[in-house]
Design a protein around this motif. Structure first.
Motif, PDB file in Angstrom:
ATOM      1  N   VAL A  54       1.274  -3.392   0.474  1.00 38.09           N
ATOM      2  CA  VAL A  54       2.719  -3.248   0.332  1.00 38.09           C
ATOM      3  C   VAL A  54       3.003  -1.914  -0.349  1.00 38.09           C
ATOM      4  O   VAL A  54       2.535  -1.668  -1.459  1.00 38.09           O
ATOM      5  CB  VAL A  54       3.325  -4.405  -0.477  1.00 38.09           C
ATOM      6  N   LEU A  55       3.760  -1.039   0.373  1.00 39.03           N
ATOM      7  CA  LEU A  55       4.097   0.274  -0.160  1.00 39.03           C
ATOM      8  C   LEU A  55       5.469   0.220  -0.805  1.00 39.03           C
ATOM      9  O   LEU A  55       6.386  -0.428  -0.294  1.00 39.03           O
ATOM     10  CB  LEU A  55       4.102   1.319   0.957  1.00 39.03           C
ATOM     11  N   ASN A  56       5.584   0.903  -1.908  1.00 44.72           N
ATOM     12  CA  ASN A  56       6.909   0.994  -2.504  1.00 44.72           C
ATOM     13  C   ASN A  56       7.698   2.116  -1.829  1.00 44.72           C
ATOM     14  O   ASN A  56       7.193   2.815  -0.946  1.00 44.72           O
ATOM     15  CB  ASN A  56       6.815   1.207  -4.016  1.00 44.72           C
ATOM     16  N   PHE A  57       8.933   2.288  -2.262  1.00 45.97           N
ATOM     17  CA  PHE A  57       9.810   3.268  -1.616  1.00 45.97           C
ATOM     18  C   PHE A  57       9.207   4.668  -1.629  1.00 45.97           C
ATOM     19  O   PHE A  57       9.166   5.354  -0.603  1.00 45.97           O
ATOM     20  CB  PHE A  57      11.177   3.274  -2.310  1.00 45.97           C
ATOM     21  N   GLN A  58       8.722   5.112  -2.775  1.00 43.23           N
ATOM     22  CA  GLN A  58       8.207   6.476  -2.890  1.00 43.23           C
ATOM     23  C   GLN A  58       6.976   6.673  -2.024  1.00 43.23           C
ATOM     24  O   GLN A  58       6.791   7.729  -1.406  1.00 43.23           O
ATOM     25  CB  GLN A  58       7.883   6.796  -4.358  1.00 43.23           C
ATOM     26  N   GLU A  59       6.137   5.649  -1.956  1.00 44.37           N
ATOM     27  CA  GLU A  59       4.947   5.751  -1.111  1.00 44.37           C
ATOM     28  C   GLU A  59       5.331   5.832   0.368  1.00 44.37           C
ATOM     29  O   GLU A  59       4.734   6.588   1.135  1.00 44.37           O
ATOM     30  CB  GLU A  59       4.034   4.547  -1.368  1.00 44.37           C
ATOM     31  N   CYS A  60       6.320   5.038   0.757  1.00 39.96           N
ATOM     32  CA  CYS A  60       6.816   5.130   2.146  1.00 39.96           C
ATOM     33  C   CYS A  60       7.355   6.528   2.427  1.00 39.96           C
ATOM     34  O   CYS A  60       7.124   7.101   3.500  1.00 39.96           O
ATOM     35  CB  CYS A  60       7.911   4.096   2.382  1.00 39.96           C
ATOM     36  N   LEU A  61       8.066   7.062   1.459  1.00 40.22           N
ATOM     37  CA  LEU A  61       8.649   8.385   1.630  1.00 40.22           C
ATOM     38  C   LEU A  61       7.560   9.442   1.747  1.00 40.22           C
ATOM     39  O   LEU A  61       7.619  10.328   2.613  1.00 40.22           O
ATOM     40  CB  LEU A  61       9.567   8.694   0.445  1.00 40.22           C
ATOM     41  N   ASN A  62       6.546   9.328   0.878  1.00 43.99           N
ATOM     42  CA  ASN A  62       5.466  10.314   0.897  1.00 43.99           C
ATOM     43  C   ASN A  62       4.692  10.287   2.210  1.00 43.99           C
ATOM     44  O   ASN A  62       4.220  11.320   2.686  1.00 43.99           O
ATOM     45  CB  ASN A  62       4.510  10.062  -0.268  1.00 43.99           C
ATOM     46  N   GLN A  63       4.556   9.099   2.796  1.00 40.70           N
ATOM     47  CA  GLN A  63       3.807   8.964   4.043  1.00 40.70           C
ATOM     48  C   GLN A  63       4.707   9.054   5.276  1.00 40.70           C
ATOM     49  O   GLN A  63       4.277   8.788   6.384  1.00 40.70           O
ATOM     50  CB  GLN A  63       3.035   7.644   4.038  1.00 40.70           C
ATOM     51  N   ARG A  64       5.966   9.407   5.081  1.00 42.21           N
ATOM     52  CA  ARG A  64       6.933   9.633   6.149  1.00 42.21           C
ATOM     53  C   ARG A  64       7.259   8.365   6.934  1.00 42.21           C
ATOM     54  O   ARG A  64       7.620   8.432   8.099  1.00 42.21           O
ATOM     55  CB  ARG A  64       6.453  10.724   7.119  1.00 42.21           C
ATOM     56  N   TYR A  65       7.153   7.212   6.269  1.00 43.18           N
ATOM     57  CA  TYR A  65       7.600   5.969   6.885  1.00 43.18           C
ATOM     58  C   TYR A  65       9.080   5.803   6.555  1.00 43.18           C
ATOM     59  O   TYR A  65       9.481   4.969   5.744  1.00 43.18           O
ATOM     60  CB  TYR A  65       6.790   4.782   6.363  1.00 43.18           C
ATOM     61  N   PHE A  66       9.898   6.623   7.216  1.00 42.38           N
ATOM     62  CA  PHE A  66      11.304   6.691   6.837  1.00 42.38           C
ATOM     63  C   PHE A  66      12.056   5.393   7.120  1.00 42.38           C
ATOM     64  O   PHE A  66      12.944   5.004   6.363  1.00 42.38           O
ATOM     65  CB  PHE A  66      11.989   7.852   7.572  1.00 42.38           C
ATOM     66  N   SER A  67      11.723   4.727   8.206  1.00 39.65           N
ATOM     67  CA  SER A  67      12.445   3.496   8.524  1.00 39.65           C
ATOM     68  C   SER A  67      12.138   2.413   7.488  1.00 39.65           C
ATOM     69  O   SER A  67      13.027   1.655   7.081  1.00 39.65           O
ATOM     70  CB  SER A  67      12.085   3.013   9.929  1.00 39.65           C
ATOM     71  N   LYS A  68      10.874   2.346   7.028  1.00 35.69           N
ATOM     72  CA  LYS A  68      10.526   1.372   5.990  1.00 35.69           C
ATOM     73  C   LYS A  68      11.200   1.734   4.676  1.00 35.69           C
ATOM     74  O   LYS A  68      11.693   0.858   3.950  1.00 35.69           O
ATOM     75  CB  LYS A  68       9.013   1.324   5.805  1.00 35.69           C
ATOM     76  N   ALA A  69      11.217   3.032   4.389  1.00 35.06           N
ATOM     77  CA  ALA A  69      11.873   3.477   3.159  1.00 35.06           C
ATOM     78  C   ALA A  69      13.357   3.139   3.202  1.00 35.06           C
ATOM     79  O   ALA A  69      13.939   2.658   2.210  1.00 35.06           O
ATOM     80  CB  ALA A  69      11.673   4.977   2.972  1.00 35.06           C
ATOM     81  N   LYS A 101      17.111  11.362  -1.745  1.00 35.72           N
ATOM     82  CA  LYS A 101      15.725  11.764  -1.465  1.00 35.72           C
ATOM     83  C   LYS A 101      15.354  11.449  -0.015  1.00 35.72           C
ATOM     84  O   LYS A 101      14.726  12.256   0.677  1.00 35.72           O
ATOM     85  CB  LYS A 101      14.764  11.028  -2.404  1.00 35.72           C
ATOM     86  N   LEU A 102      15.747  10.257   0.427  1.00 34.32           N
ATOM     87  CA  LEU A 102      15.429   9.850   1.799  1.00 34.32           C
ATOM     88  C   LEU A 102      16.074  10.794   2.812  1.00 34.32           C
ATOM     89  O   LEU A 102      15.415  11.275   3.746  1.00 34.32           O
ATOM     90  CB  LEU A 102      15.907   8.414   2.037  1.00 34.32           C
ATOM     91  N   LEU A 103      17.360  11.064   2.619  1.00 33.72           N
ATOM     92  CA  LEU A 103      18.055  11.924   3.577  1.00 33.72           C
ATOM     93  C   LEU A 103      17.481  13.333   3.577  1.00 33.72           C
ATOM     94  O   LEU A 103      17.325  13.957   4.634  1.00 33.72           O
ATOM     95  CB  LEU A 103      19.550  11.960   3.258  1.00 33.72           C
ATOM     96  N   ASN A 104      17.152  13.845   2.403  1.00 33.20           N
ATOM     97  CA  ASN A 104      16.565  15.188   2.343  1.00 33.20           C
ATOM     98  C   ASN A 104      15.254  15.251   3.114  1.00 33.20           C
ATOM     99  O   ASN A 104      14.970  16.236   3.811  1.00 33.20           O
ATOM    100  CB  ASN A 104      16.337  15.596   0.885  1.00 33.20           C
ATOM    101  N   GLN A 105      14.455  14.198   2.993  1.00 28.89           N
ATOM    102  CA  GLN A 105      13.184  14.170   3.717  1.00 28.89           C
ATOM    103  C   GLN A 105      13.410  14.025   5.230  1.00 28.89           C
ATOM    104  O   GLN A 105      12.676  14.601   6.036  1.00 28.89           O
ATOM    105  CB  GLN A 105      12.313  13.020   3.202  1.00 28.89           C
ATOM    106  N   ILE A 106      14.426  13.266   5.599  1.00 26.42           N
ATOM    107  CA  ILE A 106      14.746  13.117   7.031  1.00 26.42           C
ATOM    108  C   ILE A 106      15.179  14.452   7.617  1.00 26.42           C
ATOM    109  O   ILE A 106      14.712  14.868   8.683  1.00 26.42           O
ATOM    110  CB  ILE A 106      15.845  12.051   7.225  1.00 26.42           C
TER     111      ILE A 106
END
Length: 635
Positions: A54-69, A101-106
């Motif tokens: 189970v990945l937390n939000f930041q881990e999802c973000l770091n691994q580019r799992y944007f939909s999960k994040a 953070k999510l939008l910036n990464q997207i």
């Protein structure tokens, strides 16, 4: 905690401290499902479960799992607003920060849209899924119909779709500005041409990437291919406007117009791989008419000057090769027509696309007349060469003139045909002069043989070699001559030989006193006609209208009764309407057993008969046969 009734009946409002939050229906459902969820109990000891990662939000973000994040943030948002009294400003601020953070990464991921690679494609798909989730969350809050802003998260609506389009617009603008890495423009003569070309190539290549790869990352509702096409069209148009306002020289202006009116609409928008996914008709012109019109005027002047220069260069090249024409497949040849017509045809077709005005295209086409006028002066100097020394050069240029003639006839709408100075008239005049030069060489060699036609030697059946010499001269004419010239040159020689034959016959060097002599002469004429027709037809002549000429003259010689002679002469005059009274007199004077009175009656009768017959489109023959005025020829 206290519970009060909200503005909508049956809607509970939770209050705690200074927060008073009304719970939307979609959050109540979330709350019930959250409180009723239980961990399943496994009673079978033989079954073991692998502990899921189970990945937390930041881990999802770091691994580019944007939909999960995105889903984690949405779940957290639902939870915060469902619990109401338990949410704090710090919780909300933290959640809003995570959304940023999510939008910036997207948006950062979208900048890699055109970078090749499976990983980049998967990241883009994740970004699009996240945008869809956030759009759905926006709709849920909108559909909840909450009356007060404080009942809705401060970051809603996120408007990810609108921001997505804005990000693409900026991405497109940047990619069209930074084109130094685009190849294929290094051979262009100016930095501005290179810049325009690179922008155009970048646009086309990027759109191809969109329809082949990028569209696979988007759902159909985004209409991503048309979106990119519109954004690239707008950005390209805006940048070309800036270039057009810069103040360009003639060549750069022509190149700009080339991209606006030709390359972009024809090569880019009509690319088969693009038209399947992009509605190019909806894009419109790149530049407004008030900017295109001056470019067209400049293009017209530039092309006229350029074509005049091309013509001079082509002629200068030919002057250097006047005495040494090249041979291709055993035929004298010049690349005059190829060199010029390729340039001319390309210029005219380009002008039709660039100017979009047939009348202006005719101005470009008018340069052919200018060139042919100079070509005429050049060939006239060549034709002044005596003793046939220029025959190889003339044969080479005759083939070139045939090519000019065919081109003009196949593109008649470009030219004015009814004036002497039109291109076709000039070419026809030069073809005629070239044919005359070549056939005059043959006639000079035949002169001695011609002199025996219609003489006692000819009538007695002695071998006078004239037909053999004609065959020899036909071979000389065809020698090293391109096949496409055979018809026009040998056709002319065919006519001229028959003209000379009839002229010699009408000189009355032989007196046909009775039926036997006249029938003998008629048979000789028919035999000569058959041989001449065979020789010239095999050589390439298509003058079929001449094949019955000598047999009809023979019919007049063979016929004895004046009324029937009159009929045969009338038939000859019907088929060859330029048969004059003088020609009739010369022909009938060969029949020495025909009285002057009979000759006069026949001539008068034929004259009256011909007045009743409407003149057709028969080609002239007897008008080329010169006969001396005879006393008996007068009516």
């Amino acid at each position: 905690m206290t519970v009060t009734t909200g503005s909508h009946p049956g809607t509970p409002v939770l209050t705690r401290g200074t927060f008073r939050i009304k719970m939307p229906r979609f959050l109540k459902k979330h709350r019930r499902s959250a409180t009723s969820s239980e961990t399943p109990v496994i009673t079978d000891p033989s079954i073991t479960l692998e502990e899921p990662v189970v990945l937390n939000f930041q881990e999802c973000l770091n691994q580019r799992y944007f939909s999960k994040a995105a889903q984690k943030l949405i779940t957290q948002e639902d939870s915060l607003f469902a619990q109401g009294a338990n949410s704090t400003p710090e919780d909300r601020n933290k959640l809003e920060s995570d959304y940023n953070k999510l939008l910036n990464q997207i948006w950062l991921a979208m900048k890699g849209t055109f970078e090749a690679g499976t990983r980049e494609t998967e990241i883009l798909k994740e970004a699009v899924r996240a945008i869809q989730l956030e759009e759905e969350q926006d709709r849920k809050w909108k559909d909840a119909g909450l009356p007060e802003e404080r009942d809705v998260p401060g970051w809603r609506p996120l408007d990810c779709r609108t921001k997505h389009d804005s990000q693409l617009r900026e991405l497109v603008r940047t990619r069209l500005e930074d084109v130094e890495d685009v190849s294929g423009a290094d051979n262009l003569s100016s930095s501005l041409k290179k810049e325009i070309c690179r922008k155009g190539k970048r646009l086309k290549n990027d759109l191809l990437t969109v329809v082949q790869n990028v569209k696979l990352c988007y759902p159909e509702e985004f209409d991503i291919c048309n979106l990119y096409a519109r954004l690239y069209h707008e950005a390209f148009a805006e940048q070309l406007k800036s270039i057009a306002e810069f103040g360009l020289d003639a060549e750069d202006s022509v190149y700009l117009l080339f991209w606006v009116n030709d390359c972009y609409p024809e090569d880019v928008l009509k690319c088969n791989k693009l038209t399947l996914d992009i509605n190019t008709e909806a894009l419109g012109p790149l530049l407004p008419e008030e900017m295109i019109s001056p470019l067209k005027d400049l293009y017209l002047t530039y092309k006229e000057s350029k074509m005049e220069s091309w013509g001079r260069n082509v002629l200068e090249k030919q002057k250097e090769m006047t005495n040494h024409p090249s041979e291709i497949d055993g035929c004298y040849s010049t690349d005059m027509a190829i060199d010029y017509l390729q340039l001319f045809d390309s210029a005219v077709k380009s002008a039709a696309t660039m100017l979009e005005d047939p009348e202006k295209v005719k101005r470009i086409a008018g340069q052919l007349r200018v060139f042919l006028t100079s070509y005429k002066k050049f060939l006239q100097e060549v034709l002044k060469e005596r003793h046939g020394q220029a025959a190889p050069t003339v044969k080479a240029h005759l083939a070139s003139l045939i090519e000019f003639k065919r081109y003009i006839e196949n593109n008649g709408s470009l030219f004015t045909m009814d004036t002497r100075d039109s291109p076709l008239s000039i070419v026809a005049e030069l073809i005629d002069a070239s044919n005359t030069y070549l056939t005059s060489i043959a006639h000079k060699a035949l002169k001695l043989k011609y002199s025996k036609l219609g003489t006692e030697d000819w009538f007695s059946g002695n071998y006078i070699e004239v037909l053999d010499e004609i065959e020899k001269q036909i071979k000389n004419l065809k020698n090293n001559l391109h096949m496409k010239c055979h018809e026009v040159l040998l056709g002319r020689m065919h006519r001229e030989v028959l003209v000379e034959y009839v002229r010699r016959l009408f000189k009355r060097k032989v007196k046909l006193s009775d039926r036997v002599q006249q029938e003998t002469a008629a048979n000789l004429v028919c035999m000569d006609s058959s041989r001449l027709t065979e020789l010239f037809t095999e050589a390439g002549s298509r003058e079929d209208w001449l094949q019955n000429l000598l047999p009809k003259i023979a019919d007049v010689l063979r016929t004895q009764d004046p009324p029937f002679i009159q009929l045969e002469v009338a038939i000859l005059a019907r088929d060859y309407p330029d048969l004059s009274s003088r020609h009739i007199g010369a022909l009938l004077n060969l029949k020495h057993n025909l009285s002057s009175e009979d000759i006069s009656k026949i001539k008068q009768s034929v004259k009256e008969t011909m007045q009743c017959i409407p003149s057709g489109n028969c080609r002239p023959f007897f008008s080329m046969v010169a006969v001396k005025r005879q006393r008996l020829a007068l009516i």
